[in-house]
Design a protein around this motif. Structure first.
Motif, short mmCIF file in Angstrom:
data_model
loop_
_atom_site.label_atom_id
_atom_site.label_comp_id
_atom_site.label_asym_id
_atom_site.label_seq_id
_atom_site.Cartn_x
_atom_site.Cartn_y
_atom_site.Cartn_z
N PRO A 225 5.73 -1.16 10.49
CA PRO A 225 6.45 0.13 10.41
C PRO A 225 7.95 -0.01 10.16
CG PRO A 225 4.92 0.12 12.26
CD PRO A 225 4.97 -1.28 11.73
N HIS B 271 9.44 -1.46 7.90
CA HIS B 271 9.76 -1.24 6.48
C HIS B 271 10.24 0.19 6.29
CE1 HIS B 271 7.81 -4.74 4.20
NE2 HIS B 271 7.53 -4.99 5.47
N ALA B 272 9.51 1.12 6.87
CA ALA B 272 9.85 2.53 6.71
C ALA B 272 11.16 2.87 7.42
CB ALA B 272 8.71 3.40 7.24
N GLN C 96 1.82 -3.99 4.08
CA GLN C 96 3.10 -3.31 4.24
C GLN C 96 3.07 -2.23 5.32
OE1 GLN C 96 4.05 -0.82 0.89
NE2 GLN C 96 6.26 -1.21 1.05
N SER C 97 2.08 -1.38 5.30
CA SER C 97 2.05 -0.23 6.22
C SER C 97 1.78 -0.64 7.66
CB SER C 97 1.00 0.78 5.77
OG SER C 97 -0.31 0.23 5.84
N LYS C 98 1.39 -1.91 7.87
CA LYS C 98 1.17 -2.40 9.24
C LYS C 98 2.47 -2.96 9.84
CE LYS C 98 -3.08 -1.24 9.23
NZ LYS C 98 -3.47 -0.02 10.00
N TYR D 64 -0.63 9.17 -4.89
CA TYR D 64 -0.70 9.93 -3.64
C TYR D 64 -1.88 10.89 -3.60
CZ TYR D 64 1.66 13.34 -6.66
OH TYR D 64 1.99 14.18 -7.70
N ASP E 215 11.76 -3.73 1.60
CA ASP E 215 10.73 -4.78 1.72
C ASP E 215 11.37 -6.17 1.70
OD1 ASP E 215 8.75 -2.80 1.58
OD2 ASP E 215 8.53 -3.01 -0.59
N SER F 93 -7.27 -2.72 -1.13
CA SER F 93 -6.42 -3.69 -0.43
C SER F 93 -7.23 -4.92 -0.01
CB SER F 93 -5.78 -3.04 0.80
OG SER F 93 -4.89 -2.01 0.41
N ASP G 251 0.82 -1.22 0.00
CA ASP G 251 0.00 0.00 0.00
C ASP G 251 0.85 1.27 0.00
OD1 ASP G 251 0.80 -0.63 2.59
OD2 ASP G 251 -1.09 -0.05 3.53
N TRP G 252 2.02 1.25 0.63
CA TRP G 252 2.90 2.43 0.54
C TRP G 252 3.37 2.64 -0.89
CZ3 TRP G 252 6.03 1.14 5.57
CH2 TRP G 252 5.42 1.78 6.66
N CYS H 253 0.35 -9.97 9.83
CA CYS H 253 1.08 -8.76 10.23
C CYS H 253 1.87 -8.99 11.51
CB CYS H 253 0.11 -7.60 10.42
SG CYS H 253 -0.61 -6.97 8.88
#
Length: 400
Positions: free
Chosen positions: A87, A89-90, A83-85, A51, A138, A61, A43-44, A377
């Motif tokens: 963190p 990754h970021a 992905q965004s769950k 955006y 990732d 999703s 999702d990121w 997750c």
């Protein structure tokens, strides 16, 4: 010790079509039988180009996850997550950005290609420039050593390998490394330790690739070595220090190019798709109205299957017997175009039947879908945190 772990993801574009099924999902179904697999909703990544329309990402999703499950992706065999769950990754993306040369990002082939294809969008953003590095994060955060990619994504995986090598070169210098290597070799026992050293020397002094393969195999057999010792000896083998982020390898999978209704690659941007969960009447109508060989103006005109988009569907869906029937009937005008299309329609509907049955089950129980993702997750976060502990320590951030 690193295990064979596969990572793959998809951007949430909503309901999937048969191109996704034949090009990606059927490979996932085979991979989950052989490897530890992690499949994630990117999702990121969707935000790097969309955006300006974030409101579509959430529903897209969940629709996509249902498609995965309907296609046969098994949450008992594979880890499914968003992905965004996770963190971390970021966090890894940010830390890797500290050592990533700008020129490496600018030379990724798809960077300029996508800017040209999506000329209507303002993609002069840091997020779009950096999306190959996010892809690297990732992969590397799960120490995934096998990544299924198509030809267009091969440069991204090579970029990830370069990032891995650069990170390990800069941050893999462990204090007292040589002494710890010597202690690890002793743990192997006199005979195997001597063999390891001999194989290492053959590889480093003579470039003997067979010695490298044999040494790696020898290490895999050692059950009394800790994970850290395996990493140290793997790095020492190739003249490196401790390998913190192992290099992923390309996993060659059977590529199946699903044609669109107009003969081009099936893609939403071309408006030539058949949805994975599309209803039978719509599928029938779409295939019956597909363009055919332009030389067949009348029913009595002979045609050439090679010039007909329907023939591409026959190659994917039909038996040799049916394809022979099409070849003979089309070139002799013995069959009409609607007759030719009927076996394709039936084959698509037959393939789709179990998919629709599974989809209905998950559509009726969204709580089950959310639980599958929540469990995935949780596992993904645990695996990611394992890696991040080593990464933070290597960067001097493990002091808290």
């Amino acid at each position: 010790m690193f295990v064979d772990r596969v990572l793959s993801g998809m951007r949430p574009t909503g309901n999937l079509h048969l191109g996704h099924y034949h090009g990606v999902l059927k490979n996932w179904l085979a991979l989950q039988q052989k490897y530890e697999c992690l499949f994630f909703v990117a999702d990121w990544h969707a935000l790097t180009t969309h955006y300006d329309s974030p409101e579509i990402i959430g529903q897209n999703s969940w629709d996509m996850v249902i498609d995965w499950l309907a296609a046969g992706v098994d949450p008992a065999r594979a880890t499914l997550f968003i992905q965004s769950k996770v963190p971390a990754h970021a966090e890894l993306y940010l830390l890797l950005s500290m050592i990533t040369p700008l020129g490496w990002l600018e030379r990724v082939p798809t960077y300029k290609d996508q800017q040209e294809k999506l000329a209507g969008k303002d993609l002069s953003t840091y997020g779009f420039l950096g999306y190959p590095l996010l892809q690297s994060a990732d992969i590397l955060i799960y120490r995934a050593n096998l990544v299924p990619v198509g030809e267009d994504q091969a440069p991204h995986l090579e970029f990830t390998r370069e990032i891995s090598r650069r990170f390990n070169h800069i941050f893999g210098k462990e204090p007292d490394f040589e002494n710890k290597v010597a202690q690890a070799i002793k743990k192997m026992g006199s005979r195997k330790g001597k063999l390891y050293s001999e194989l290492r020397n053959r590889y480093q002094e003579q470039g003997d690739e067979s010695a490298l393969i044999a040494a790696r195999s020898l290490l895999e057999e050692q059950q009394n070595l800790s994970t850290d010792d395996h990493e140290r000896l793997s790095g020492h083998l190739e003249g490196k220090s401790k390998i913190i982020l192992p290099e992923p390898q390309t996993l060659l999978t059977q590529a199946s190019r699903m044609p669109g209704l107009d003969g081009q690659k099936m893609s939403k941007s071309y408006g030539n798709t058949i949805g994975l969960r599309e209803d039978a009447d719509s599928i029938t109508r779409k295939v019956r109205t597909m363009p055919t060989d332009p030389a067949r103006i009348r029913r009595s005109d002979p045609g050439n299957p090679e010039k007909c988009p329907v023939w591409q569907f026959h190659q994917l869906y039909s038996s040799a017997e049916t394809r022979n029937w099409v070849q003979q009937g089309c070139t002799s005008a013995g069959i009409g175009c609607l007759e030719c299309k009927q076996p394709v329609i039936q084959a698509i509907l037959d393939e789709q039947a179990p998919i629709l049955e599974r989809a209905r089950m998950y559509e009726k129980d969204p709580a089950q879908v959310r639980k599958i993702i929540a469990d995935g997750c949780e596992k993904a976060n645990w695996l990611a945190e394992e890696t991040m502990r080593d990464v933070r320590a290597a960067l001097g951030l493990g002091y808290l």
